[in-house]
Design an enzyme around this catalytic site. Sequence first.
Site, mmCIF file in Angstrom:
data_model
loop_
_atom_site.group_PDB
_atom_site.id
_atom_site.type_symbol
_atom_site.label_atom_id
_atom_site.label_comp_id
_atom_site.label_asym_id
_atom_site.label_seq_id
_atom_site.Cartn_x
_atom_site.Cartn_y
_atom_site.Cartn_z
ATOM 1 N N HIS A 61 0.822 -1.214 0.000
ATOM 2 C CA HIS A 61 0.000 0.000 0.000
ATOM 3 C C HIS A 61 0.854 1.261 0.000
ATOM 4 O O HIS A 61 0.392 2.330 -0.404
ATOM 5 C CB HIS A 61 -0.955 -0.013 1.194
ATOM 6 C CG HIS A 61 -2.377 0.213 0.804
ATOM 7 N ND1 HIS A 61 -3.051 -0.593 -0.097
ATOM 8 C CD2 HIS A 61 -3.262 1.180 1.160
ATOM 9 C CE1 HIS A 61 -4.281 -0.138 -0.257
ATOM 10 N NE2 HIS A 61 -4.430 0.933 0.484
ATOM 11 N N ARG A 80 1.158 2.189 -3.513
ATOM 12 C CA ARG A 80 -0.096 2.807 -3.968
ATOM 13 C C ARG A 80 -0.181 4.256 -3.482
ATOM 14 O O ARG A 80 -0.559 5.159 -4.234
ATOM 15 C CB ARG A 80 -1.281 1.990 -3.451
ATOM 16 C CG ARG A 80 -2.670 2.581 -3.737
ATOM 17 C CD ARG A 80 -3.728 1.569 -3.312
ATOM 18 N NE ARG A 80 -5.035 2.155 -3.074
ATOM 19 C CZ ARG A 80 -5.964 2.334 -4.007
ATOM 20 N NH1 ARG A 80 -5.720 2.006 -5.265
ATOM 21 N NH2 ARG A 80 -7.143 2.849 -3.684
ATOM 22 N N HIS A 111 -11.636 5.332 -5.584
ATOM 23 C CA HIS A 111 -12.309 5.810 -4.379
ATOM 24 C C HIS A 111 -13.738 6.228 -4.706
ATOM 25 O O HIS A 111 -13.959 7.019 -5.622
ATOM 26 C CB HIS A 111 -11.574 7.015 -3.784
ATOM 27 C CG HIS A 111 -10.278 6.666 -3.134
ATOM 28 N ND1 HIS A 111 -9.301 7.608 -2.866
ATOM 29 C CD2 HIS A 111 -9.785 5.482 -2.682
ATOM 30 C CE1 HIS A 111 -8.276 7.013 -2.285
ATOM 31 N NE2 HIS A 111 -8.545 5.725 -2.168
#
Length: 303
Positions: free
Chosen positions: A237, A240, A263
Amino acid sequence: MRADLDAFLEHLRSERQVSAHTLDGYRRDLLKILALAEKAGLSDWNALDTRSLRTFVARLHQQGQSSRSLARLLSATRGLYQYLLREGRCRHDPANGLSAPKSPRKLPRTLDADRALQLLDGAVEDDFIARRDQALLELFYSSGLRLSELVGLDLEWLDLKEGLVRVRGKGNKVRELPVGKAARQALEAWLPLRTQAAPEDGAVFIGRSGKRLTPRAIQLRVRQAGVRELGQHLHPHMLRHSFASHLLESSGDLRAVQELLGHADIATTQIYTHLDFQHLASVYDRAHPRAKRKGNADGGNDP
């Protein structure tokens, strides 16, 4: 007030049969409220109103109590007052509707652009593991995939000719993402080696056994790459987050970053604007001639 508190704790022990650990937690939290109430000159639980309780909670927060601890304390207080109301010992619950102060949201950890390039530009051996790991690292950073999205990625969703990848994200939503040149090249070097493992299904990233890599296996490979190339532990992550932060820093297009990350709510994406501001503030501090000017506002001893 102490007698009422002891009666409630006995109720929890004998009738609710809570564990000793839970009972100790209730006791510690409620004794804090009792001490503050007695210090304020309150003689019974009816005298404690919402305003006073809010003041007590704020005081504990200032003393370093975490939001989680205060939420637990308020839960214990509500439990006490519900008991007192049932027993006819009280007429109101001052904790009703009261919530703990929110802790500042922790900013996601990222690599700066130079560190990201250092991670990805290291020499890559021409073997199964090295080529695979390079391809998954490049794809994480190039397209901002979640760990679960990379684990679930199948060949049919990869179009290297067009430089696109489709992924199934949260809520089973499918989105299409660009694949950068470096990631395409890494995948093109990996895919011919992939066939050597006689893959069981269409998974893009597999182990030598031919089985799809698990999330744990990918986390381990990313961490090892971080230690080897950067001397630090990395998590998928973090790549990301770095993708999002660097893209926003360069483009300033929050909506585009939201779409690329998948999102549902732009408020989730806005956390990266704080990272971008931190970067801008850092640049300002390093570059502006008056950013670190010493002295007070009136010029010190200047005439």
